[in-house]
Design an enzyme around this catalytic site. Structure first.
Site, short mmCIF file in Angstrom:
data_model
loop_
_atom_site.label_atom_id
_atom_site.label_comp_id
_atom_site.label_asym_id
_atom_site.label_seq_id
_atom_site.Cartn_x
_atom_site.Cartn_y
_atom_site.Cartn_z
CB CYS A 140 -0.87 0.02 1.25
SG CYS A 140 -1.86 -1.45 1.42
NE ARG A 149 4.70 1.60 -1.44
CZ ARG A 149 5.40 1.75 -0.34
NH1 ARG A 149 6.49 2.48 -0.35
NH2 ARG A 149 5.04 1.19 0.79
CG ASN A 167 0.45 2.34 3.61
OD1 ASN A 167 -0.62 2.34 3.01
ND2 ASN A 167 1.56 2.86 3.11
N GLY A 168 -0.26 -0.94 6.57
CA GLY A 168 0.07 -1.78 7.73
C GLY A 168 -1.08 -2.68 8.10
CD GLU A 179 18.32 -13.12 -7.13
OE1 GLU A 179 17.65 -13.40 -6.14
OE2 GLU A 179 18.11 -12.10 -7.84
CE LYS A 205 14.75 -11.75 -8.76
NZ LYS A 205 15.43 -10.94 -7.79
CD GLU A 232 10.70 -11.82 -8.04
OE1 GLU A 232 9.90 -11.11 -7.44
OE2 GLU A 232 11.93 -11.78 -7.84
CE LYS A 257 11.74 -2.64 -5.61
NZ LYS A 257 12.58 -3.76 -6.07
C1 F6R Z 1 12.68 -10.62 -5.29
C2 F6R Z 1 12.41 -9.49 -4.40
C3 F6R Z 1 12.08 -9.78 -3.00
C4 F6R Z 1 12.83 -8.81 -2.07
C5 F6R Z 1 12.38 -9.01 -0.62
C6 F6R Z 1 13.17 -8.15 0.34
O1 F6R Z 1 13.05 -10.17 -6.56
O2 F6R Z 1 12.45 -8.36 -4.81
O3 F6R Z 1 12.34 -11.09 -2.66
O4 F6R Z 1 14.20 -9.05 -2.20
O5 F6R Z 1 11.03 -8.69 -0.53
O6 F6R Z 1 12.99 -6.80 0.08
P1 F6R Z 1 13.99 -5.73 0.67
O7 F6R Z 1 15.34 -5.98 0.07
O8 F6R Z 1 13.43 -4.41 0.26
O9 F6R Z 1 14.02 -5.91 2.15
#
Ligand code: F6R
Length: 610
Positions: free
Chosen positions: A2, A27, A102-103, A483, A487, A490, A605
């Site tokens: 959000c 996001r 948010n939350g 990784e 990738k 997702e 995001k």
């Molecule tokens: C995968 C991805 C997520 C983030 C995870 C942690 O491509 O983007 O797995 O790596 O949600 O997010 P941050 O790094 O913002 O704590």
């Protein structure tokens, strides 16, 4: 996740509100809404789907267009489906109070029952809807909206960033935060609130970050903050936003994901600038200067992170153990926070996060607060919560990462972890000089991988018909395999798993057949021969194989169906070149399948809830 934006001005706020919501789109969200007040009359417009649709509806509403105060929200559903009713802003029954949030309000069910017993009626499935009704309830006994708002905040448990409007005080936005980011932007005859700097950066760079238990009242002339737990006034501390709008622009790229993958060489440069110098035997990490003495007594490191940042942490484990000789344990932040494990004051926690706002990673840091553990951060978003609640840290300097899937942030995190490992070795590792020299030429090697984008695209077209994938590797290639699998899944929604190559015989080999390709990372290392044996075992079972190997490996072709060559580099810097190739592979697979690469379904995001 959000997003919140709010503006109080002396001119129409609708366009900047909608623009703010559009800049929060990256996001991830499923619905959006705005509430504005024009001449004491509220207008609350919500839409499922794109902000563009909301934009069309709001800009055709003349009453709304004249409003000089408003709040907006992009929602990523947690409680209740993505519907117009569940979208924010939520209001009380008499439509005088409007709230975006948010939350998660953890005790919303209890509050809802209490309010229902008082005759309040709820129309949505959300936790947020309790907030306007609760404020309404306290308004019956409190003299001012601010007092009623504060009483309501006292009752809420969980995490929140809130912005509220009240039609009877149409010059004020009321905001508050607990464990969810919120910042106030200071403008010229207008003030702003946002959950993310990108929503207001077009208007101001002067911001005040709200801290936990702080609430504020914004008018177009003033910002008044107070701590509602300690009941004290707070003098706002204005900071200058360090956010480069140019870097966030798409340029000639078709989407942010490809742009950000192509940012990788520059990302290594930016994460090394001023820190690593060829010929020098010190690594200059300004962000760790103030804890230099404490670091001398550290004998154990725990890394906590989520998703891609967690995999960067696993690379960091190999690096720090090999280069600095310190034991490292990497934990998923979501597990770490609930574990009961012993800590000593000689342990350092490193939290890794692109956004600096991930709820689980924040909780991991908070967990160790009472153990006297040194709390360090590796964060990309400057000024984010993690950068502010850690004792010290190293910024990634990768610039804004807008695509939901993290790519360049992984590159930056691994670069920073290499620097931390080198710094902790105090120049004593035999790898020190070779690594410092290699880091300075690595960007060019990554550029050469990007030059293979067309070949990788062809390969992706061939493999996009498969429904399952396994990625495998040994040593530094193992976290890369994890990784690569993350990738791929997702971005394409294809089932993909990452495995340590040595584990294949312990179970996963059973899945291999002609319809189950394996992506093997077999770049030059002391264990290449062992990985080759694993490749033979897969070949013997008819599994298609793509191998990612170092340039010059001619023999690999006889073992595999397809090969991607990456430039030779030290084993310790291989994750940086390997990850770039894996990111390109996942990207082209997703494009071949027609996926929305910047906004994969169901994802957000910045994961600001548990
Ligand atoms: C995968 C991805 C997520 C983030 C995870 C942690 O491509 O983007 O797995 O790596 O949600 O997010 P941050 O790094 O913002 O704590």
């Amino acid at each position: 996740m959000c997003g919140i934006v709010g503006i109080v001005s002396n001119k129409s706020v609708v366009k900047p509100l909608i623009d703010g919501l559009k800049s929060l789109e990256y996001r991830g969200y499923d619905s959006a809404g705005v509430a504005v007040i024009n001449d004491h009359q509220p207008i609350n417009i919500k839409q499922v789907g794109r902000v563009e649709l909301l934009d069309q509806e709001v800009t055709h509403n003349d009453e709304a267009m004249n409003a000089i105060i408003g709040i907006g929200h992009t929602r990523w559903a947690t409680h209740g489906a993505p519907t117009t009713i569940n979208a924010h802003p939520h209001s009380n029954s008499s439509n005088t109070i409007f709230v975006v949030h948010n939350g998660i309000i953890e005790n919303f069910k209890e509050i809802k029952i209490l309010l229902e017993n008082e005759g309040y009626k709820f129309i949505s499935d959300t936790d947020t809807e309790v907030i306007p009704h609760l404020i309404d309830y306290y308004l019956k006994t409190e003299k001012t909206f601010k007092q009623a708002f504060t009483r309501a905040l006292d009752d809420l448990h969980g995490a929140y960033a809130i912005a509220a409007l009240y039609t009877k005080t149409p010059d004020s936005i009321y905001v508050a935060r607990l464990s969810s980011p919120l910042l106030i932007g200071i403008g010229n005859k207008e003030n702003y609130v946002a959950s993310d700097a990108s929503a207001i950066i077009n208007h101001t760079k002067q911001v005040v970050y709200l801290k936990d238990y702080e609430m504020a009242v914004l008018t177009n002339k003033s910002v008044k903050i107070h701590n509602f737990k300690r009941k004290t006034e707070i003098i706002p501390k204005t900071e200058e936003l360090d956010f480069d709008l140019e870097k966030a622009k798409l340029g000639n790229f078709p989407n942010y994901l490809l742009k950000e993958i192509f940012d990788s060489p520059e990302t290594v440069r930016l994460a090394s600038a001023g820190r690593v110098r060829s010929g020098s035997n010190i690594i200059k990490l300004g962000g760790l200067e103030n804890v230099k003495e404490q670091l001398k007594y550290i004998d154990r490191i725990v890394i906590a992170a989520c998703g891609t940042s967690y995999y960067a942490g696993l690379v960091g484990e190999y690096l720090i153990e090999e280069i600095a000789g310190l034991p490292v344990e990497v934990q998923l932040a979501s597990e770490f926070k609930y574990r009961s494990e012993p800590f000593s004051r000689s342990t350092a926690l490193i939290a890794i996060s692109q956004s600096g706002e991930t709820a689980d990673t924040i909780a991991a840091i908070k967990k160790v607060e009472n153990y006297g553990v040194l709390k360090l951060g590796i964060v990309n978003a400057i000024g984010s919560t993690i950068s502010r609640i850690t004792d010290a840290g190293v910024y990634c300097h990768a610039g804004p990462e807008l695509s939901v899937a993290s790519t360049k942030a992984f590159i930056a995190q691994v670069t920073v972890l290499t620097e931390i490992a080198l710094s902790l070795s105090n120049g004593n590792s035999p790898l020190f000089k070779p690594l410092v020299d290699e880091l300075s030429i690595l960007p060019e090697k990554i550029v050469s991988i990007l030059g293979q984008s067309k070949n990788i695209e062809q390969l992706a077209k061939k493999y996009s018909k498969y429904k399952d994938f396994i990625f495998m590797g040994r040593g530094y290639a193992y976290p890369c395999a994890l990784e690569g699998a993350l990738k791929l899944k997702e971005l394409t929604y294809i089932h993909a798993e990452g495995y340590a190559a040595g584990e294949m015989k312990h179970g996963p080999l059973a899945m291999i057949d002609a319809n189950f390709p394996t992506f093997v990372i077999a770049t030059d290392s002391t264990m290449t021969d062992k990985t080759l044996s694993n490749i033979s075992e897969i070949k013997a079972r008819g599994g298609p194989i793509i191998a990612l190997v170092s340039e010059g490996n001619k023999s690999i072709k006889s073992y595999t169906d397809d090969v991607i060559y990456v430039p030779k580099t030290l084993e310790q810097t291989q994750p940086l070149v390997v990850a770039t190739a894996l990111h390109l592979f996942a990207y082209h697979m997703a494009m071949a399948l027609g996926r929305n690469v910047d906004r994969p379904r169901n994802l957000a995001k910045s994961v600001t809830v548990e």
